[in-house]
Scaffold this motif. Structure first.
Motif, PDB file in Angstrom:
ATOM      1  N   TYR A  31       0.199  63.530  40.070  1.00  0.00           N
ATOM      2  CA  TYR A  31       0.878  64.206  38.955  1.00  0.00           C
ATOM      3  C   TYR A  31       1.496  63.191  38.001  1.00  0.00           C
ATOM      4  CZ  TYR A  31       3.901  67.506  36.483  1.00  0.00           C
ATOM      5  OH  TYR A  31       4.515  68.253  35.510  1.00  0.00           O
ATOM      6  N   GLU A  36       1.366  63.517  29.191  1.00  0.00           N
ATOM      7  CA  GLU A  36       2.316  64.594  28.922  1.00  0.00           C
ATOM      8  C   GLU A  36       1.599  65.857  28.460  1.00  0.00           C
ATOM      9  OE1 GLU A  36       5.560  64.820  29.600  1.00  0.00           O
ATOM     10  OE2 GLU A  36       5.181  62.914  30.624  1.00  0.00           O
ATOM     11  N   GLY A  37       0.502  65.660  27.730  1.00  0.00           N
ATOM     12  CA  GLY A  37      -0.272  66.810  27.272  1.00  0.00           C
ATOM     13  C   GLY A  37      -0.835  67.615  28.427  1.00  0.00           C
ATOM     14  N   LYS A  39       0.381  67.570  31.522  1.00  0.00           N
ATOM     15  CA  LYS A  39       1.493  68.117  32.295  1.00  0.00           C
ATOM     16  C   LYS A  39       2.009  69.436  31.706  1.00  0.00           C
ATOM     17  CE  LYS A  39       3.348  63.828  34.278  1.00  0.00           C
ATOM     18  NZ  LYS A  39       4.486  62.878  34.271  1.00  0.00           N
ATOM     19  N   THR A  40       2.014  69.515  30.392  1.00  0.00           N
ATOM     20  CA  THR A  40       2.553  70.713  29.740  1.00  0.00           C
ATOM     21  C   THR A  40       1.488  71.781  29.498  1.00  0.00           C
ATOM     22  OG1 THR A  40       2.241  69.681  27.564  1.00  0.00           O
ATOM     23  CG2 THR A  40       4.406  69.429  28.615  1.00  0.00           C
ATOM     24  N   SER A  41       0.240  71.475  29.847  1.00  0.00           N
ATOM     25  CA  SER A  41      -0.830  72.462  29.674  1.00  0.00           C
ATOM     26  C   SER A  41      -0.688  73.581  30.698  1.00  0.00           C
ATOM     27  CB  SER A  41      -2.201  71.783  29.845  1.00  0.00           C
ATOM     28  OG  SER A  41      -2.408  71.413  31.209  1.00  0.00           O
ATOM     29  N   TYR A  42      -1.454  74.625  30.511  1.00  0.00           N
ATOM     30  CA  TYR A  42      -1.428  75.766  31.445  1.00  0.00           C
ATOM     31  C   TYR A  42      -1.720  75.308  32.867  1.00  0.00           C
ATOM     32  CZ  TYR A  42      -3.011  79.985  33.846  1.00  0.00           C
ATOM     33  OH  TYR A  42      -3.188  80.989  34.764  1.00  0.00           O
ATOM     34  N   GLY A  44      -1.574  72.227  33.989  1.00  0.00           N
ATOM     35  CA  GLY A  44      -0.560  71.268  34.410  1.00  0.00           C
ATOM     36  C   GLY A  44       0.650  71.970  35.000  1.00  0.00           C
ATOM     37  N   GLN A  45       1.055  73.074  34.351  1.00  0.00           N
ATOM     38  CA  GLN A  45       2.186  73.847  34.869  1.00  0.00           C
ATOM     39  C   GLN A  45       1.815  74.548  36.175  1.00  0.00           C
ATOM     40  OE1 GLN A  45       4.167  76.276  31.804  1.00  0.00           O
ATOM     41  NE2 GLN A  45       3.268  74.940  30.262  1.00  0.00           N
TER      42      GLN A  45
END
Length: 223
Positions: A31, A36-37, A39-42, A44-45
């Motif tokens: 992880y 960051e892109g 991590k914050t994607s669907y 990634g969450q």
């Protein structure tokens, strides 16, 4: 992975189904490599949420409560095993279970009077009995890892521990699969006498559990 040090959507999606049996440290390590892109994607969450849930099932964490209806029409709960080691064993008609079932039985016989209880979880014992009865008695039926399926299945039908079927009218039996994120056969969870998870995974968790029990109940130092 070598070509994508900051991860990729494919690698991220590929990892999500494996989180239920990936060690927490390894999951975190991957992880941290993500951009960051990602991590914050669907996805990634989704990964982060699954990872957080699996952290609650990691070694050293309190084992979640459960209630089961057994094949003997009894109800058992996690609290009933306080003071004993408890091995949850999800088994069935798969090569892994067929290969390891005898070893699980031997471990249970060795330590059942010294502080070990096993709870077997399987979809349908009737289905296993049906397969057993369909095999020719006078002819060997080989399977990967065993010379003859018939004695293996006979052993499965004579487990000496507590059994709970998952394909029943008892939703609490199926619930334990979600509670402990058990998704395949053979899967093991070892819980210590104080209710702490000591091992949780596929076959390698059994061997980990065996080392712990040999040391704690058998007085044998782990190799």
């Amino acid at each position: 992975e070598a070509a994508n040090p900051h991860g990729s959507l494919y690698l991220l999606i590929d990892r999500i189904p494996k989180l239920s049996y990936t060690p927490a440290k390894e999951a975190h390590k991957f992880y941290k490599t993500l951009s960051e892109g990602l991590k914050t994607s669907y996805f990634g969450q989704m990964y982060a949420d699954c990872m957080a849930r699996m952290e609650q099932l990691a070694e050293g964490k309190p084992a979640p409560d459960f209630t089961l209806a057994t094949t003997e029409d009894r109800t058992v709960a996690k609290a009933d095993f306080k003071g004993r080691y408890l091995l949850l064993y999800h088994w069935g008609l798969c090569p892994g279970s067929i290969h390891i079932d005898r070893q699980v039985s031997d471990l249970f016989e060795k330590y059942k009077d010294k502080g070990l209880q096993v709870v077997g979880l399987t979809e349908s014992i009737a289905d296993i009995r049906s397969v057993y009865e369909s095999l020719p008695a006078g002819k060997k039926t080989p399977s990967p890892g065993v010379d003859d399926m018939r004695p293996v299945l006979a052993g499965m039908l004579e487990h000496g521990w507590i059994e709970a079927e998952l394909e029943t009218g008892h939703p609490e039996n199926r619930q334990i699969m979600e509670t402990y994120a058990i998704e395949g056969w053979p899967f093991f969870v070892l819980i210590d006498p104080d209710g702490t998870i000591l091992a949780r995974n596929y076959t390698n968790a059994f061997y980990q559990a065996k080392k712990i029990l040999d040391k704690e109940l058998g007085g044998t130092a782990a190799e």
